[in-house]
Design a protein around this motif. Structure first.
Motif, mmCIF file in Angstrom:
data_model
loop_
_atom_site.group_PDB
_atom_site.id
_atom_site.type_symbol
_atom_site.label_atom_id
_atom_site.label_comp_id
_atom_site.label_asym_id
_atom_site.label_seq_id
_atom_site.Cartn_x
_atom_site.Cartn_y
_atom_site.Cartn_z
ATOM 1 N N VAL A 93 68.070 55.125 -78.609
ATOM 2 C CA VAL A 93 68.887 55.913 -77.682
ATOM 3 C C VAL A 93 68.968 55.181 -76.347
ATOM 4 O O VAL A 93 67.969 54.668 -75.843
ATOM 5 N N THR A 94 70.158 55.125 -75.782
ATOM 6 C CA THR A 94 70.370 54.480 -74.488
ATOM 7 C C THR A 94 70.993 55.482 -73.515
ATOM 8 O O THR A 94 71.424 56.560 -73.924
ATOM 9 N N CYS A 95 71.079 55.109 -72.258
ATOM 10 C CA CYS A 95 71.684 55.971 -71.236
ATOM 11 C C CYS A 95 73.095 56.392 -71.639
ATOM 12 O O CYS A 95 73.466 57.560 -71.513
ATOM 13 N N THR A 96 73.886 55.435 -72.106
ATOM 14 C CA THR A 96 75.294 55.720 -72.392
ATOM 15 C C THR A 96 75.482 56.612 -73.617
ATOM 16 O O THR A 96 76.543 57.197 -73.770
ATOM 17 N N ASN A 97 74.476 56.722 -74.482
ATOM 18 C CA ASN A 97 74.601 57.644 -75.613
ATOM 19 C C ASN A 97 74.785 59.069 -75.125
ATOM 20 O O ASN A 97 75.520 59.847 -75.734
ATOM 21 N N CYS A 98 74.105 59.434 -74.059
ATOM 22 C CA CYS A 98 74.179 60.804 -73.540
ATOM 23 C C CYS A 98 75.121 60.934 -72.344
ATOM 24 O O CYS A 98 75.826 61.921 -72.217
ATOM 25 N N HIS A 99 75.117 59.952 -71.483
ATOM 26 C CA HIS A 99 75.886 60.054 -70.239
ATOM 27 C C HIS A 99 77.293 59.472 -70.354
ATOM 28 O O HIS A 99 78.124 59.710 -69.493
ATOM 29 N N ALA A 135 79.753 74.068 -72.540
ATOM 30 C CA ALA A 135 80.079 73.611 -73.900
ATOM 31 C C ALA A 135 80.134 72.090 -73.978
ATOM 32 O O ALA A 135 79.674 71.486 -74.955
ATOM 33 N N GLU A 136 80.671 71.467 -72.944
ATOM 34 C CA GLU A 136 80.774 70.004 -72.942
ATOM 35 C C GLU A 136 79.393 69.364 -72.828
ATOM 36 O O GLU A 136 79.093 68.381 -73.509
ATOM 37 N N GLN A 137 78.554 69.913 -71.954
ATOM 38 C CA GLN A 137 77.184 69.376 -71.818
ATOM 39 C C GLN A 137 76.417 69.531 -73.134
ATOM 40 O O GLN A 137 75.799 68.594 -73.621
ATOM 41 N N ASN A 138 76.486 70.723 -73.716
ATOM 42 C CA ASN A 138 75.742 70.985 -74.948
ATOM 43 C C ASN A 138 76.274 70.178 -76.126
ATOM 44 O O ASN A 138 75.513 69.821 -77.031
ATOM 45 N N SER A 139 77.558 69.858 -76.127
ATOM 46 C CA SER A 139 78.111 69.077 -77.239
ATOM 47 C C SER A 139 77.503 67.676 -77.280
ATOM 48 O O SER A 139 77.376 67.087 -78.351
ATOM 49 N N VAL A 140 77.115 67.153 -76.123
ATOM 50 C CA VAL A 140 76.447 65.847 -76.093
ATOM 51 C C VAL A 140 75.110 65.948 -76.821
ATOM 52 O O VAL A 140 74.778 65.112 -77.673
ATOM 53 N N CYS A 141 74.359 66.990 -76.533
ATOM 54 C CA CYS A 141 73.063 67.187 -77.201
ATOM 55 C C CYS A 141 73.251 67.404 -78.696
ATOM 56 O O CYS A 141 72.507 66.853 -79.520
ATOM 57 N N MET A 142 74.279 68.178 -79.042
ATOM 58 C CA MET A 142 74.508 68.519 -80.447
ATOM 59 C C MET A 142 75.046 67.339 -81.255
ATOM 60 O O MET A 142 75.092 67.402 -82.476
ATOM 61 N N SER A 143 75.433 66.261 -80.588
ATOM 62 C CA SER A 143 75.883 65.090 -81.344
ATOM 63 C C SER A 143 74.712 64.431 -82.075
ATOM 64 O O SER A 143 74.916 63.700 -83.037
ATOM 65 N N CYS A 144 73.496 64.706 -81.648
ATOM 66 C CA CYS A 144 72.297 64.203 -82.340
ATOM 67 C C CYS A 144 71.448 65.330 -82.915
ATOM 68 O O CYS A 144 70.926 65.218 -84.015
ATOM 69 N N HIS A 145 71.283 66.395 -82.152
ATOM 70 C CA HIS A 145 70.428 67.513 -82.575
ATOM 71 C C HIS A 145 71.237 68.486 -83.419
ATOM 72 O O HIS A 145 72.182 69.098 -82.935
ATOM 73 N N GLU A 146 70.863 68.618 -84.664
ATOM 74 C CA GLU A 146 71.572 69.491 -85.603
ATOM 75 C C GLU A 146 71.253 70.961 -85.332
ATOM 76 O O GLU A 146 70.099 71.311 -85.071
ATOM 77 N N PRO A 147 72.244 71.852 -85.412
ATOM 78 C CA PRO A 147 72.027 73.269 -85.125
ATOM 79 C C PRO A 147 71.017 73.955 -86.059
ATOM 80 O O PRO A 147 70.218 74.762 -85.612
ATOM 81 N N THR A 165 65.761 57.460 -82.365
ATOM 82 C CA THR A 165 66.831 56.621 -82.904
ATOM 83 C C THR A 165 68.083 57.482 -82.944
ATOM 84 O O THR A 165 68.052 58.610 -83.421
ATOM 85 N N ASN A 166 69.153 56.944 -82.431
ATOM 86 C CA ASN A 166 70.422 57.671 -82.439
ATOM 87 C C ASN A 166 70.902 57.762 -83.885
ATOM 88 O O ASN A 166 71.145 56.739 -84.517
ATOM 89 N N PRO A 167 71.047 58.973 -84.429
ATOM 90 C CA PRO A 167 71.469 59.100 -85.827
ATOM 91 C C PRO A 167 72.904 58.645 -86.074
ATOM 92 O O PRO A 167 73.298 58.414 -87.200
ATOM 93 N N ASN A 168 73.669 58.469 -85.011
ATOM 94 C CA ASN A 168 75.068 58.066 -85.159
ATOM 95 C C ASN A 168 75.238 56.558 -85.332
ATOM 96 O O ASN A 168 76.207 56.110 -85.934
ATOM 97 N N ASN A 169 74.303 55.762 -84.769
ATOM 98 C CA ASN A 169 74.423 54.307 -84.911
ATOM 99 C C ASN A 169 73.109 53.641 -85.341
ATOM 100 O O ASN A 169 73.036 52.429 -85.434
ATOM 101 N N LEU A 170 72.064 54.441 -85.541
ATOM 102 C CA LEU A 170 70.737 53.972 -85.990
ATOM 103 C C LEU A 170 70.117 52.949 -85.047
ATOM 104 O O LEU A 170 69.304 52.131 -85.459
#
Length: 197
Positions: free
Chosen positions: A79-85, A118-130, A71-76
């Motif tokens: 997860v869809t393709c556009t969440n990451c891509h 940094a841009e690629q990893n920021s997509v992952c970090m939008s859901c995965h907390e450090p 589940t996308n923590p940003n919109n509950l």
């Protein structure tokens, strides 16, 4: 006396009507409230990823593994393709490279079409907390700025190979990657030495 009686009767009638009206309003307020109709809920009839999988046939089965169940923590929402891509432009179907493409920092050096680490990893970090990543394995902190997450992790696997690997395998992974890194540096140095006069 007749007019006075008529005035008195009119006054009494108006008082009775007023009293009846006030009692009726009080009864309405104490009565059970009428149930509001349930709001209409929209149910999607097709997959949110259909526009993507119409062309990207290799992903027709959709996501597998952890992202498929996430589940996308940003919109509950799932997860869809556009969440990451990201959202493609209208020209996307004509070949415009306008959505995030994740690369393996080792095997796919970033060219003109590649997105920065940094841009690629920021997509992952939008859901995965450090913090949980750091607690799971120290290497997340060490490599975050030098490698893409997809250098080690896969996006759509049936089973994520990095999850639950034993400590011995982690050590082997470190040795294998750093050996490749040293070989690449050595090869580059050797090539530069041959070019020097």
């Amino acid at each position: 006396m007749g007019d006075l009686t008529m005035d008195f009767l009119r006054l009494m009638l108006m008082a009775a009507m007023l009293l009846t009206s006030v009692q009726g309003q009080a009864a309405d307020q104490t009565a059970a409230p009428t149930a509001m109709p349930a709001p209409h809920e929209v149910e999607f009839l097709r997959s949110a990823d259909k526009a993507c999988t119409d062309c990207h046939k290799e992903q027709k089965e959709g996501m597998h593994g952890q992202h498929a169940k996430a589940t996308n923590p940003n919109n509950l929402a799932p997860v869809t393709c556009t969440n990451c891509h990201g959202q493609p432009s209208l020209q996307h179907r004509e070949g415009v490279k306008d959505v995030m493409r994740f690369s393996d920092s080792f095997n796919q050096p970033q060219g003109k079409d590649g997105y920065p680490i940094a841009e690629q990893n920021s997509v992952c970090m939008s859901c995965h907390e450090p913090k949980p990543l750091r607690e799971a394995l120290w290497a997340h902190d060490v490599h975050m700025t030098k490698l893409t997450c997809t250098s080690c992790h896969q996006l759509h696997p049936a089973k994520e190979p990095m999850v639950g690997i034993p400590a011995q395998s982690r050590i082997k992974l470190c040795v294998d990657c750093h050996s490749k890194q040293h070989e690449a540096i050595k090869a580059k140095t050797t090539a530069q030495d041959k070019e020097a006069p």
